[in-house]
Design a protein around this motif. Structure first.
Motif, PDB file in Angstrom:
ATOM      1  N   GLU A   1      23.984   1.754  -0.229  1.00 23.77           N
ATOM      2  CA  GLU A   1      23.860   3.033   0.952  1.00 23.77           C
ATOM      3  C   GLU A   1      22.619   2.334   1.940  1.00 23.77           C
ATOM      4  O   GLU A   1      22.204   2.814   3.196  1.00 23.77           O
ATOM      5  CB  GLU A   1      23.436   3.916  -0.499  1.00 23.77           C
ATOM      6  N   THR A   2      21.284   1.209   1.284  1.00 24.62           N
ATOM      7  CA  THR A   2      20.510   1.238   2.503  1.00 24.62           C
ATOM      8  C   THR A   2      20.777  -0.250   2.555  1.00 24.62           C
ATOM      9  O   THR A   2      21.245  -1.044   1.769  1.00 24.62           O
ATOM     10  CB  THR A   2      19.150   1.396   1.746  1.00 24.62           C
TER      11      THR A   2
ATOM     12  N   ASP B   1      21.437   9.311  12.829  1.00 30.48           N
ATOM     13  CA  ASP B   1      19.855   9.322  11.471  1.00 30.48           C
ATOM     14  C   ASP B   1      19.211   8.841  11.922  1.00 30.48           C
ATOM     15  O   ASP B   1      17.363   9.252  11.863  1.00 30.48           O
ATOM     16  CB  ASP B   1      20.811   8.965  10.372  1.00 30.48           C
TER      17      ASP B   1
ATOM     18  N   THR C   1      20.733  12.096   6.935  1.00 31.70           N
ATOM     19  CA  THR C   1      19.705  11.365   5.474  1.00 31.70           C
ATOM     20  C   THR C   1      18.106  11.617   6.079  1.00 31.70           C
ATOM     21  O   THR C   1      17.534  12.454   6.854  1.00 31.70           O
ATOM     22  CB  THR C   1      19.462   9.887   6.756  1.00 31.70           C
ATOM     23  N   ASP C   2      17.176  11.786   5.060  1.00 29.14           N
ATOM     24  CA  ASP C   2      15.950  12.511   5.217  1.00 29.14           C
ATOM     25  C   ASP C   2      15.256  11.522   6.117  1.00 29.14           C
ATOM     26  O   ASP C   2      15.580  10.885   6.022  1.00 29.14           O
ATOM     27  CB  ASP C   2      15.977  12.332   3.800  1.00 29.14           C
TER      28      ASP C   2
ATOM     29  N   GLN D   1      13.568   8.254   4.308  1.00 29.92           N
ATOM     30  CA  GLN D   1      14.231   7.161   4.857  1.00 29.92           C
ATOM     31  C   GLN D   1      14.241   6.722   6.063  1.00 29.92           C
ATOM     32  O   GLN D   1      13.980   5.285   6.039  1.00 29.92           O
ATOM     33  CB  GLN D   1      15.830   7.655   4.033  1.00 29.92           C
ATOM     34  N   ARG D   2      14.457   7.784   7.447  1.00 28.72           N
ATOM     35  CA  ARG D   2      14.645   6.706   8.033  1.00 28.72           C
ATOM     36  C   ARG D   2      13.150   6.334   8.325  1.00 28.72           C
ATOM     37  O   ARG D   2      12.820   5.217   9.286  1.00 28.72           O
ATOM     38  CB  ARG D   2      15.196   8.147   9.020  1.00 28.72           C
TER      39      ARG D   2
END
Length: 504
Positions: free
Chosen positions: A332-333, A419, A469-470, A473-474
């Protein structure tokens, strides 16, 4: 028999041709490879005659598929900054076509790297001194091909970018011209007064008499002479550099949106109301001249973009780039891993040719999948840096990103891009945006369709990726990216830094 437009897109590695009928449908397409050779480290060149042969082959294949279409116009888009010289009488190319990638003219620029000279060049052309641009390459060709400079002074030679070479051949030597977009990339053209500049000609030791007439992109470029499959007396109605044509092909006609082409490297371009001097590492350029007006743009060029995925694919021992994406999708990351793909230095907005690539943030928990995802993020993060520089130069909000090019076919990359930008990303479903752009303008210029029809042809179908994405996280990813860029620049050996300062 119905009318149509032939669009020729002469690129670095291939020549494409599209046949577009009067309804705007692409009814035939062809692609012929074009070879690039590297005779010395840092050099890149092609055969001008081979380029011309590839155009004839692509056009012949395209027209043979639909012999029922009568050509109303031809549009040309071309690899920018690649340049060659040829005999005005015989039309034979003298020496190679020195491509945009070639660095052979770097030494000629060394004596010009003085503040007052760089200021003059940037103010008049919008471009910083770099071997990318044709001016110094033309000087090199004139001094390294026996007899070329004397022949040039005697008015026996022509010099120009690939579009002007093709125009000369298509018209049987009757027209030696280029358009504003290509002229604006030569470092010999005053983008404010729209003419070749005497002082710049003296500076780069290029006699202006060998250069083509500079016309609006929808100017009168003459008519064809029959050769091979190319019919007689077809109007050549539009010429644009490939990146400019792609911007037009996306249907962008006003400031506010950005076009990004994801190829080996990347080109981002956004329209401006007037020439905007960049304070953030971008180039000021002419997008096109059309309908009696000149459109200006800001551009940022990234050295290694889609090529970063090819590099990581090989380093990880994967079968192809789709396998890289599949691997990246398993996490996911990137788990703190950051890749700076400065494999040929850093382009816009940093412009550090001395920097080299690195991976940062690895730990014992790092898996190959994290490296794969970090690679896709690196492509998107470089785009973000140029997008942010454009926004700073424009002084306002840029609303969206329109994308094209091979790497843009990657859905995961496009979602990561949306994102990171926190903007919608609009990917055209049409692959040949440069050809579509110049074909669209050619049809409009010769009355085959109106502007609304041309715009519909350009921007009809697209996939849109919205941010998901939020912001936490960005922002974490951007912080890690900035730290990695700083580390890559700080890691340049002292000797390389000294050399870089000498070259500035």
């Amino acid at each position: 028999m119905t009318s149509g437009v032939l669009a020729i897109d002469q690129g670095t590695t291939n020549t494409k041709a599209l046949l577009i009928d009067a309804s705007g449908a692409i009814v035939a397409r062809a692609s012929v490879p074009a070879a690039v050779t590297h005779p010395q480290p840092g050099w890149a060149e092609q055969s001008g005659e081979a380029i011309w042969q590839s155009v004839q082959a692509a056009v012949g294949e395209c027209l043979a598929a639909r012999s029922d279409i009568k050509l109303a116009s031809i549009g040309i888009s071309n690899q920018r900054e690649s340049v060659l010289i040829w005999d005005r009488q015989t039309g034979a190319a003298l020496g190679p076509c020195v491509t945009w990638q070639c660095r052979r003219s770097a030494e000629r620029l060394m004596p010009l790297r003085r503040p007052e000279v760089e200021k003059l060049v940037t103010e008049r052309t919008g471009l910083g001194l770099d071997p990318l641009f044709p001016a110094a390459k033309i000087g090199w060709l004139l001094d390294n091909i026996p007899g070329a400079r004397a022949a040039a002074e005697a008015g026996k030679l022509c010099a120009g970018t690939v579009d002007s070479w093709l125009l000369f051949k298509l018209t049987g030597g009757k027209f030696h011209a280029t358009d504003y977009s290509n002229a604006s990339r030569t470092q010999l053209f005053d983008i404010h007064r729209l003419r070749w500049d005497d002082e710049l000609g003296r500076l780069f030791d290029v006699p202006l008499g060998i250069l083509p007439d500079a016309l609006p992109s929808d100017g009168t470029f003459g008519v064809t002479s029959p050769v091979g499959a190319i019919p007689d007396r077809v109007t050549i109605g539009a010429i644009m550099g490939d990146s400019h044509a792609a911007l037009y092909g996306h249907g962008i006609r006003a400031p506010g949106a950005v076009k990004a082409t994801y190829g080996t490297g990347s080109s981002l371009m956004t329209l401006t109301e007037r020439p905007v001097p960049s304070r953030n590492g971008l180039s000021t350029t002419i997008a096109w001249g059309a309908a009696g007006k000149v459109a200006y743009a800001l551009e940022g060029n990234i050295s290694v973009s889609g090529q970063a995925a090819a590099f990581a694919t090989a380093m990880l021992g994967l079968r192809d780039e789709s396998a890289l994406t599949q691997l990246a999708q398993t996490v996911e990351t990137s788990d703190g891993v950051v890749f700076v793909p400065a494999l040929a230095g850093l382009g816009a907005p940093h412009w550090r040719a001395d920097v080299r690539g690195l991976f940062m943030g690895m730990s014992l928990s790092t898996k190959p999948a994290h490296l794969a995802r970090a690679t896709l993020e690196a492509i998107a993060l470089q785009i973000y840096d140029v997008f942010a520089a454009m926004q700073a130069d424009c002084g306002g909000t840029l609303s969206a990103l329109s994308t094209d090019g091979g790497a843009s076919r990657n859905d995961l990359l496009m979602q990561i891009q949306a994102d990171i930008l926190q903007r919608p990303v609009r990917r055209s479903r049409l692959a040949e945006l440069s050809a579509i752009g110049t074909g669209s303008m050619a049809g409009f210029a010769t009355g085959l369709w109106g502007e609304e029809h041309a715009r519909a042809l350009s921007g009809a179908e697209a996939d849109v990726f919205a941010p998901t994405t939020d912001s936490v996280q960005r922002d974490r990813l951007l912080t890690a990216w900035r730290a990695a860029i700083d580390q890559a620049i700080a890691g340049v050996p002292q000797t390389a830094r000294r050399q870089a300062r000498q070259n500035e």
